[in-house]
Design a protein around this motif. Sequence first.
Motif, mmCIF file in Angstrom:
data_model
loop_
_atom_site.group_PDB
_atom_site.id
_atom_site.type_symbol
_atom_site.label_atom_id
_atom_site.label_comp_id
_atom_site.label_asym_id
_atom_site.label_seq_id
_atom_site.Cartn_x
_atom_site.Cartn_y
_atom_site.Cartn_z
ATOM 1 N N ILE A 69 0.870 -1.179 0.000
ATOM 2 C CA ILE A 69 0.000 0.000 0.000
ATOM 3 C C ILE A 69 0.905 1.227 0.000
ATOM 4 O O ILE A 69 2.111 1.123 0.207
ATOM 5 C CB ILE A 69 -0.971 0.013 1.212
ATOM 6 N N GLU A 70 0.328 2.376 -0.240
ATOM 7 C CA GLU A 70 1.094 3.623 -0.218
ATOM 8 C C GLU A 70 1.456 3.972 1.233
ATOM 9 O O GLU A 70 0.684 3.692 2.152
ATOM 10 C CB GLU A 70 0.279 4.766 -0.831
ATOM 11 N N ILE A 71 2.614 4.595 1.413
ATOM 12 C CA ILE A 71 3.038 4.955 2.767
ATOM 13 C C ILE A 71 2.030 5.901 3.426
ATOM 14 O O ILE A 71 1.720 5.753 4.602
ATOM 15 C CB ILE A 71 4.456 5.561 2.764
ATOM 16 N N VAL A 72 1.485 6.830 2.682
ATOM 17 C CA VAL A 72 0.503 7.757 3.248
ATOM 18 C C VAL A 72 -0.727 6.992 3.743
ATOM 19 O O VAL A 72 -1.314 7.337 4.773
ATOM 20 C CB VAL A 72 0.147 8.887 2.254
ATOM 21 N N GLU A 73 -1.109 5.934 3.033
ATOM 22 C CA GLU A 73 -2.224 5.096 3.480
ATOM 23 C C GLU A 73 -1.852 4.368 4.771
ATOM 24 O O GLU A 73 -2.648 4.296 5.714
ATOM 25 C CB GLU A 73 -2.596 4.071 2.405
ATOM 26 N N ALA A 74 -0.650 3.827 4.812
ATOM 27 C CA ALA A 74 -0.189 3.114 6.009
ATOM 28 C C ALA A 74 -0.152 4.055 7.211
ATOM 29 O O ALA A 74 -0.572 3.679 8.314
ATOM 30 C CB ALA A 74 1.183 2.504 5.767
ATOM 31 N N GLU A 75 0.344 5.274 7.011
ATOM 32 C CA GLU A 75 0.396 6.237 8.112
ATOM 33 C C GLU A 75 -0.999 6.547 8.637
ATOM 34 O O GLU A 75 -1.207 6.648 9.848
ATOM 35 C CB GLU A 75 1.115 7.506 7.670
ATOM 36 N N SER A 76 -1.979 6.672 7.742
ATOM 37 C CA SER A 76 -3.360 6.918 8.161
ATOM 38 C C SER A 76 -3.940 5.704 8.889
ATOM 39 O O SER A 76 -4.625 5.851 9.903
ATOM 40 C CB SER A 76 -4.236 7.256 6.951
ATOM 41 N N LEU A 77 -3.656 4.507 8.371
ATOM 42 C CA LEU A 77 -4.168 3.289 9.004
ATOM 43 C C LEU A 77 -3.527 3.032 10.365
ATOM 44 O O LEU A 77 -4.181 2.512 11.278
ATOM 45 C CB LEU A 77 -3.971 2.089 8.079
ATOM 46 N N LEU A 78 -2.260 3.408 10.532
ATOM 47 C CA LEU A 78 -1.601 3.244 11.833
ATOM 48 C C LEU A 78 -2.341 4.023 12.923
ATOM 49 O O LEU A 78 -2.364 3.602 14.085
ATOM 50 C CB LEU A 78 -0.140 3.668 11.769
ATOM 51 N N LEU A 79 -2.961 5.132 12.548
ATOM 52 C CA LEU A 79 -3.720 5.926 13.521
ATOM 53 C C LEU A 79 -4.975 5.205 13.992
ATOM 54 O O LEU A 79 -5.504 5.519 15.057
ATOM 55 C CB LEU A 79 -4.088 7.284 12.920
ATOM 56 N N LEU A 80 -5.444 4.228 13.223
ATOM 57 C CA LEU A 80 -6.643 3.465 13.571
ATOM 58 C C LEU A 80 -6.328 2.172 14.325
ATOM 59 O O LEU A 80 -7.243 1.485 14.764
ATOM 60 C CB LEU A 80 -7.424 3.098 12.296
ATOM 61 N N CYS A 81 -5.054 1.855 14.460
ATOM 62 C CA CYS A 81 -4.657 0.577 15.051
ATOM 63 C C CYS A 81 -4.939 0.521 16.545
ATOM 64 O O CYS A 81 -5.080 1.536 17.217
ATOM 65 C CB CYS A 81 -3.168 0.318 14.794
ATOM 66 N N GLU A 82 -5.005 -0.719 17.030
ATOM 67 C CA GLU A 82 -5.142 -0.965 18.457
ATOM 68 C C GLU A 82 -3.947 -0.335 19.177
ATOM 69 O O GLU A 82 -2.902 -0.105 18.569
ATOM 70 C CB GLU A 82 -5.173 -2.476 18.726
ATOM 71 N N PRO A 83 -4.074 -0.082 20.484
ATOM 72 C CA PRO A 83 -2.936 0.471 21.231
ATOM 73 C C PRO A 83 -1.712 -0.446 21.150
ATOM 74 O O PRO A 83 -1.840 -1.667 21.141
ATOM 75 C CB PRO A 83 -3.455 0.547 22.666
ATOM 76 N N GLY A 84 -0.549 0.173 21.106
ATOM 77 C CA GLY A 84 0.708 -0.577 21.062
ATOM 78 C C GLY A 84 1.281 -0.632 19.665
ATOM 79 O O GLY A 84 0.680 -1.201 18.766
ATOM 80 N N THR A 85 2.420 -0.003 19.483
ATOM 81 C CA THR A 85 3.103 0.007 18.192
ATOM 82 C C THR A 85 4.426 -0.723 18.340
ATOM 83 O O THR A 85 5.068 -0.643 19.377
ATOM 84 C CB THR A 85 3.376 1.462 17.749
#
Length: 155
Positions: A69-85
């Motif tokens: 996927i595009e990095i910009v998409e990944a960055e947006s999706l990371l904001l929706l992820c469960e807690p904990g990176t």
Amino acid sequence: MIEIERKFLVTSDAFIAEANQSYPIKQGFLNTDPGRTVRIRIKGTKAFITVKGKGNTSGTTRFEWEKPIEIVEAESLLLLCEPGTIEKVRYEIAIANHIFEVDVFKGDNIGLILAEIELTNENETFHKPNWLGQEVTGDPKYYNSQLARHPFLKW
């Protein structure tokens, strides 16, 4: 779409001198259910969405589907992820006919170093370098999805 891999603890940083390349990884999980883990990953200059199924009894084999996927998409999706990176640096080391991927974790998982090797079948033999330690294949606490929820520093 079937992944066969084994995972090991790493006993020293000797692998760094053998590495062909390294790159940073940042990832989060949209879903950490063991039956269908959904991961968003930025790996160097590329990004991916990955779905993993539940592993077999030994933990070596499971379904894996991954798409760029595009990095910009990944960055947006990371904001929706469960807690904990998960943040780590991955080193790739070629040994004989295999590539070991060694992850040096950062953040709440600092101090943990894991190596993975992908195989073509569960009984495939491979050379074990001297920096390879105890096998942890199939131990859920070493899955990235679990390390995001229950980091190494809190064990």
